[in-house]
Design an enzyme around this catalytic site. Structure first.
Site, mmCIF file in Angstrom:
data_model
loop_
_atom_site.group_PDB
_atom_site.id
_atom_site.type_symbol
_atom_site.label_atom_id
_atom_site.label_comp_id
_atom_site.label_asym_id
_atom_site.label_seq_id
_atom_site.Cartn_x
_atom_site.Cartn_y
_atom_site.Cartn_z
ATOM 1 N N HIS A 106 0.839 -1.191 0.000
ATOM 2 C CA HIS A 106 0.000 0.000 0.000
ATOM 3 C C HIS A 106 0.876 1.243 0.000
ATOM 4 O O HIS A 106 2.080 1.185 0.278
ATOM 5 C CB HIS A 106 -0.916 0.006 1.225
ATOM 6 C CG HIS A 106 -0.180 0.044 2.533
ATOM 7 N ND1 HIS A 106 0.436 -1.067 3.062
ATOM 8 C CD2 HIS A 106 0.044 1.064 3.401
ATOM 9 C CE1 HIS A 106 1.025 -0.746 4.199
ATOM 10 N NE2 HIS A 106 0.803 0.548 4.433
ATOM 11 N N ASP B 205 0.651 4.889 1.987
ATOM 12 C CA ASP B 205 -0.067 5.366 3.170
ATOM 13 C C ASP B 205 -1.244 6.273 2.818
ATOM 14 O O ASP B 205 -1.085 7.255 2.080
ATOM 15 C CB ASP B 205 0.886 6.114 4.106
ATOM 16 C CG ASP B 205 1.902 5.197 4.763
ATOM 17 O OD1 ASP B 205 1.590 4.001 4.934
ATOM 18 O OD2 ASP B 205 3.003 5.669 5.096
ATOM 19 N N HIS C 241 4.613 -0.139 -0.001
ATOM 20 C CA HIS C 241 5.358 -0.883 1.014
ATOM 21 C C HIS C 241 4.442 -1.849 1.752
ATOM 22 O O HIS C 241 3.218 -1.752 1.686
ATOM 23 C CB HIS C 241 6.034 0.069 2.008
ATOM 24 C CG HIS C 241 5.063 0.861 2.830
ATOM 25 N ND1 HIS C 241 4.440 1.992 2.348
ATOM 26 C CD2 HIS C 241 4.570 0.680 4.093
ATOM 27 C CE1 HIS C 241 3.631 2.484 3.270
ATOM 28 N NE2 HIS C 241 3.679 1.702 4.339
ATOM 29 N N ARG D 242 4.919 5.988 13.440
ATOM 30 C CA ARG D 242 5.048 6.517 12.084
ATOM 31 C C ARG D 242 4.657 7.984 12.076
ATOM 32 O O ARG D 242 3.626 8.352 12.633
ATOM 33 C CB ARG D 242 4.127 5.717 11.165
ATOM 34 C CG ARG D 242 4.233 6.028 9.698
ATOM 35 C CD ARG D 242 3.208 5.202 8.922
ATOM 36 N NE ARG D 242 1.918 5.893 8.816
ATOM 37 C CZ ARG D 242 0.799 5.335 8.360
ATOM 38 N NH1 ARG D 242 0.799 4.068 8.004
ATOM 39 N NH2 ARG D 242 -0.320 6.018 8.279
#
Length: 372
Positions: A185, A187, A334, A354
């Protein structure tokens, strides 16, 4: 000069806001009584809501960089080592602290991330510099994104919590009925101005496993035949946050921002490098606008398989608790790789946070823009 009492103590309104805020823990307190990073463990703010993200002007820091990157890559310091992890994607840097970078170095780093997709820093003190400095570092690259449904760090709702351990298997359960734990995906790509740079640091890692894989969407685009490139360059695809929000509500999670959809160019052009990259991903891309459903499904299936299975345009990074990775969501997809036994505490805990920055409204070939 020492700060006054008024500077130190929270105001009456701040105290009231804290009292009204409802936080739920997403971990077992007893298991983490001696954990050094207990203040970063996952929580859910179940009261604060946000309006849809408003359009804003974004200027990529990479546009300010010297293309030769002399302040980042030209240092005459024998302790600084720069290594390409693969020919097409991924660079590793050691001997240089992110927490001590100058603005010139940060600008050059933004350009390097755009060019290499992901840059991995080893031997970092980043996790120990405190929330405010961590937040300040992220804000240098853009407006910080608040995840609409995810767990976060107490006192930093912008820090999306990455946690998978025996006391919280939510991330594992979502994929328990699939053959693989991987899921490529970009983000929150459904945002009208989706993310540019994301930073991830892990505070605790398993003894082995728990790697992250990245695919170069630039190299993936370049591998396509010319007729397919031409077709895709004129098309948009719908990216939707609705399934994520609906799943969260079904699982009893709080949704702090209502979901949105965006129709992004399938091939977008990076504002700094000018490179063309695929901008679809299995996580959030639902259909191609203007095509019959069978046509859309067939093309997306082809692209998703290409992104997920083309190991020759991918890099796999092994973590330790002093590693920080930064990547450009505009040119990569990723996935986490949850290949260790999450039920066994002896194999360790995978926990980190994150920081995601929002970028520009995507623009494709011949000025094709995102719509919604």
């Amino acid at each position: 000069m020492a700060p006054s009492v008024a500077d130190v103590l929270p105001s009456t309104s701040e105290l009231k806001e804290r009292a009204e805020q409802k936080l739920s823990r997403a971990y077992d307190t007893a298991q983490h009584s001696s954990y050094k990073y207990a203040s970063y463990l996952p929580v859910y703010d179940e009261t604060t809501t946000f309006p849809p993200t408003e359009p804003f002007e974004f200027k990529d820091r990479g546009l300010l960089a010297d293309k030769a990157k002399p302040h980042l890559l030209g240092l005459k310091d024998p302790n600084v080592k720069v290594t390409k992890l693969t020919p097409r994607v991924g660079t590793e840097i050691s001997g240089l602290q992110l927490s001590q970078l100058t603005d010139e170095q940060k600008n050059e780093l933004a350009l390097l991330i755009a060019e290499r997709g992901v840059v991995v820093f080893r031997g970092q003190d980043f996790k120990d510099i405190g929330i405010e400095k961590q937040k300040e570092f992220g804000q240098y690259f853009g407006r910080l994104h608040v995840h609409p449904v995810g767990a976060h760090v107490d006192g930093a709702i912008e820090f999306h919590n990455i946690y998978l351990g025996a006391d919280n298997l939510y991330r594992a359960q979502r994929r328990s009925e699939k053959l693989t734990t991987t899921g490529y995906h970009s983000d929150v790509s459904y945002e009208h101005q989706p993310p540019g740079i994301t930073l991830l640091t892990l505070l605790s890692v398993p003894s082995t496993g728990g790697d992250t894989g990245w695919t170069s969407q630039v190299a993936a685009y370049e591998r396509l035949s010319e007729p397919i490139k031409t077709l895709l360059e004129g098309l948009r695809a719908e990216h939707s946050g609705y399934p994520q929000a609906e799943n969260a509500r079904r699982d009893g999670k709080f949704v702090r921002r209502e979901p949105v959809k965006s129709d992004h160019p399938i091939v977008r052009v990076h504002p700094v490098t000018g490179q063309k990259a695929l901008f679809v991903n299995p996580g959030f891309t639902k259909k191609i606008i203007g095509l019959k459903s069978e046509e859309s499904d067939a093309i997306l299936k082809l692209l998703f398989k290409h992104i997920s299975q083309s190991a020759d345009v991918q890099v796999r990074v092994k973590w330790d608790d002093q590693t920080v990775s930064l990547w450009d969501n505009r040119v990569t997809a990723h996935t986490a790789i949850s290949d260790y036994d999450v039920h066994n505490p002896e194999e360790g805990l995978r926990h980190g946070f994150r920081i995601t920055t929002l970028g520009e409204r995507p623009v494709g070939v011949n000025g094709l823009e995102t719509t919604w």
